[in-house]
Design a protein around this motif. Structure first.
Motif, PDB file in Angstrom:
ATOM      1  N   ASN A 209      21.376  44.965 -16.914  1.00 52.00           N
ATOM      2  CA  ASN A 209      21.408  45.389 -18.303  1.00 52.00           C
ATOM      3  C   ASN A 209      21.844  44.250 -19.221  1.00 52.00           C
ATOM      4  O   ASN A 209      22.516  43.302 -18.812  1.00 52.00           O
ATOM      5  N   GLY A 210      21.468  44.351 -20.488  1.00 52.71           N
ATOM      6  CA  GLY A 210      21.942  43.423 -21.507  1.00 52.71           C
ATOM      7  C   GLY A 210      21.627  41.972 -21.215  1.00 52.71           C
ATOM      8  O   GLY A 210      20.506  41.615 -20.840  1.00 52.71           O
ATOM      9  N   ASN A 211      22.647  41.110 -21.385  1.00 52.08           N
ATOM     10  CA  ASN A 211      22.453  39.669 -21.201  1.00 52.08           C
ATOM     11  C   ASN A 211      22.511  39.245 -19.739  1.00 52.08           C
ATOM     12  O   ASN A 211      22.433  38.056 -19.442  1.00 52.08           O
ATOM     13  N   GLY A 212      22.674  40.205 -18.841  1.00 51.48           N
ATOM     14  CA  GLY A 212      22.669  39.905 -17.418  1.00 51.48           C
ATOM     15  C   GLY A 212      23.992  39.411 -16.870  1.00 51.48           C
ATOM     16  O   GLY A 212      24.103  39.153 -15.673  1.00 51.48           O
ATOM     17  N   GLN A 213      25.013  39.289 -17.726  1.00 51.90           N
ATOM     18  CA  GLN A 213      26.294  38.738 -17.288  1.00 51.90           C
ATOM     19  C   GLN A 213      27.480  39.611 -17.670  1.00 51.90           C
ATOM     20  O   GLN A 213      28.620  39.260 -17.370  1.00 51.90           O
ATOM     21  N   SER A 214      27.220  40.729 -18.327  1.00 55.15           N
ATOM     22  CA  SER A 214      28.332  41.529 -18.839  1.00 55.15           C
ATOM     23  C   SER A 214      28.497  42.865 -18.124  1.00 55.15           C
ATOM     24  O   SER A 214      29.482  43.563 -18.354  1.00 55.15           O
ATOM     25  N   THR A 215      27.527  43.234 -17.273  1.00 48.97           N
ATOM     26  CA  THR A 215      27.612  44.525 -16.608  1.00 48.97           C
ATOM     27  C   THR A 215      26.787  44.499 -15.329  1.00 48.97           C
ATOM     28  O   THR A 215      25.839  43.724 -15.214  1.00 48.97           O
ATOM     29  N   GLY A 216      27.145  45.355 -14.396  1.00 49.28           N
ATOM     30  CA  GLY A 216      26.386  45.474 -13.165  1.00 49.28           C
ATOM     31  C   GLY A 216      25.389  46.624 -13.202  1.00 49.28           C
ATOM     32  O   GLY A 216      24.764  46.937 -12.198  1.00 49.28           O
ATOM     33  N   LYS A 217      25.215  47.213 -14.359  1.00 51.39           N
ATOM     34  CA  LYS A 217      24.313  48.351 -14.499  1.00 51.39           C
ATOM     35  C   LYS A 217      22.869  47.878 -14.618  1.00 51.39           C
ATOM     36  O   LYS A 217      22.590  46.815 -15.168  1.00 51.39           O
ATOM     37  N   GLY A 218      21.936  48.686 -14.109  1.00 55.10           N
ATOM     38  CA  GLY A 218      20.525  48.347 -14.188  1.00 55.10           C
ATOM     39  C   GLY A 218      19.980  48.503 -15.595  1.00 55.10           C
ATOM     40  O   GLY A 218      20.456  49.306 -16.394  1.00 55.10           O
ATOM     41  N   PHE A 219      18.964  47.728 -15.898  1.00 54.07           N
ATOM     42  CA  PHE A 219      18.334  47.717 -17.222  1.00 54.07           C
ATOM     43  C   PHE A 219      17.518  48.988 -17.430  1.00 54.07           C
ATOM     44  O   PHE A 219      16.746  49.405 -16.552  1.00 54.07           O
TER      45      PHE A 219
END
Length: 420
Positions: A209-219
């Motif tokens: 998700n997001g910028n790819g560096q702030s969360t482990g959640k899927g996009f």
């Protein structure tokens, strides 16, 4: 005889002038040194040789660590992959994957497919830890002279299954796209991009998700299109808020993923672009647009967006299902010019656009008016427990309707469409 054998086995002795005490027995050592040096030079030369035909074919086919049986004929771009041991790779630009058939009367015949997002109903009731979706194949016939169209879908659905999930949900497939000669879909819960091969789903990459560096959640992927030999995957384009819209949690759905054929992912911040799209629709915050249907036009070098939801009021989860749109937004490559052009069909508040593709035409076929394109779109209906899927076909940029909203399913909510 013994003396003769002893003479052969005994190395030749050399006497060095001026040094009666130093005898050099070097024939055997010298020959060994020459052989080893030569072998080392040959190994170095071999390592830097360009690949032969067999090596090249293996590099073309052994793309993901498994062997593809053959390389199909295609409009291909060959290039050297940096960081991949200088192997030669091929980008397959073939689109659609099956040939466009020209019928005896001049009409064009296409294969199409749609894929379902069942939301919470995707979990299998009979197989543990298994999540389901469905794909429906069909045929589209287009007459380029009269600009009339026919669409027919097969009665039997193809079941797709996977054990990948996030938070007890999975296989909520929101889009279909052909890229690099393969058919891909994306799960908007896990962020997994799958290749669909017949009825088999092969995980390709996971989009964070997001910028790819702030969360482990899927996009939360919602739309997919191909631009400049890359796959673009977008989300809702709206800030992630609380159910009543009074609090903004993050801007993760306003990122777009740019993916190369090798699976390299770039995280593009499109927040300003989505704001400009919203303003072009005449909506200012706290109003919003929700995007699930977008496509890049290679011919006209511009973006088409058909927002699924639009509202001048604050987001409200309970009211959002009745905020469907018929808006068409057109943007140039860098979004410096965005226009709200025409309305696409009648406005039905419970119907929202969920997928958009452009009809690929043979080079010899020219449409009137000059520069026109034919678009095929999916509209989804979610009204309490009522679920339905509609297809419509129209001409761009004037919005002329070739096929009005036509129901293709009241059983499943199909959200992705593609020419296959």
């Amino acid at each position: 005889m013994n003396d003769w054998r002893r003479a052969i086995r005994t190395p030749i002795s050399y006497s060095v002038p001026g040094s009666s005490s130093n005898l050099i027995r070097q024939q055997t050592n010298f020959v060994s040194f020459v052989i080893l040096s030569g072998a080392l030079v040959l190994l170095i030369l071999y390592a830097f040789m360009p690949p032969n035909n067999n090596d090249t074919m293996q590099a073309l086919n052994d793309e993901h660590g498994h062997w593809h049986e053959k390389l199909v004929a295609c409009d291909c771009l060959s290039y050297i992959s940096q960081g991949h041991d200088n192997n030669l790779f091929v980008l397959n630009r073939t689109y659609p994957m099956t040939s466009i058939e020209t019928m005896s009367d001049g009409r064009l015949r296409y294969r199409i497919a749609v894929v379902a997002d069942l939301d919470k109903k995707s979990k299998s009731m009979s197989r543990p830890n298994t999540y389901l979706s469905y794909m429906l194949n069909g045929v589209l016939i287009f007459d380029p002279h009269s600009q009339t169209v026919e669409v027919n879908f097969e009665p039997k659905e193809i079941e797709l299954s996977s054990e990948f999930s996030s938070g007890g949900r999975g296989m909520e497939l929101s889009e279909l796209v052909v890229f690099n000669g393969k058919l891909y879909t994306c799960d908007d819960r896990t962020g997994i991009v799958f290749e669909i091969r017949n009825s088999l789903l092969l995980p390709w990459i996971i989009l964070p998700n997001g910028n790819g560096q702030s969360t482990g959640k899927g996009f939360k992927c919602e739309w997919m299109t191909v631009k400049d030999d890359h796959l673009y995957v977008g989300s809702l384009g709206k800030e992630w808020t609380s159910p009543n819209g009074d609090k903004i949690y993050n801007y993760d759905p306003q990122y777009v993923k740019r993916i190369s054929a090798f699976g390299h992912v770039e995280h593009l911040d499109w927040r300003l672009r989505y704001i400009e799209l919203r303003r072009a629709a005449g909506i200012e915050a706290p109003g919003y647009l929700v995007h699930e249907a977008a496509v890049w036009s290679k011919e006209r070098k511009q973006w088409y967006f058909l927002p699924r939801r639009a509202s001048h009021q604050l987001y409200d989860d309970s009211l959002d299902e009745k905020r469907g749109t018929n808006i068409l937004l057109v943007a140039n490559d860098n979004f410096t010019t965005i226009n709200k052009t025409v309305s696409i069909g009648p406005l039905i508040k419970t119907h929202g656009f969920s997928s958009l593709k452009l009809l690929p035409l043979p080079d010899e076929v020219k449409l009137s008016p000059l520069g026109s394109e034919i678009a095929i779109a999916i509209k989804s209906e979610e009204d309490n427990e009522a679920i339905a899927t509609y297809i419509m076909i129209f001409r761009l940029p004037d919005g002329h309707i070739l096929l009005p909203e036509t129901k293709i399913s009241s059983k499943h909510k199909y959200e992705g469409i593609e020419f296959v």
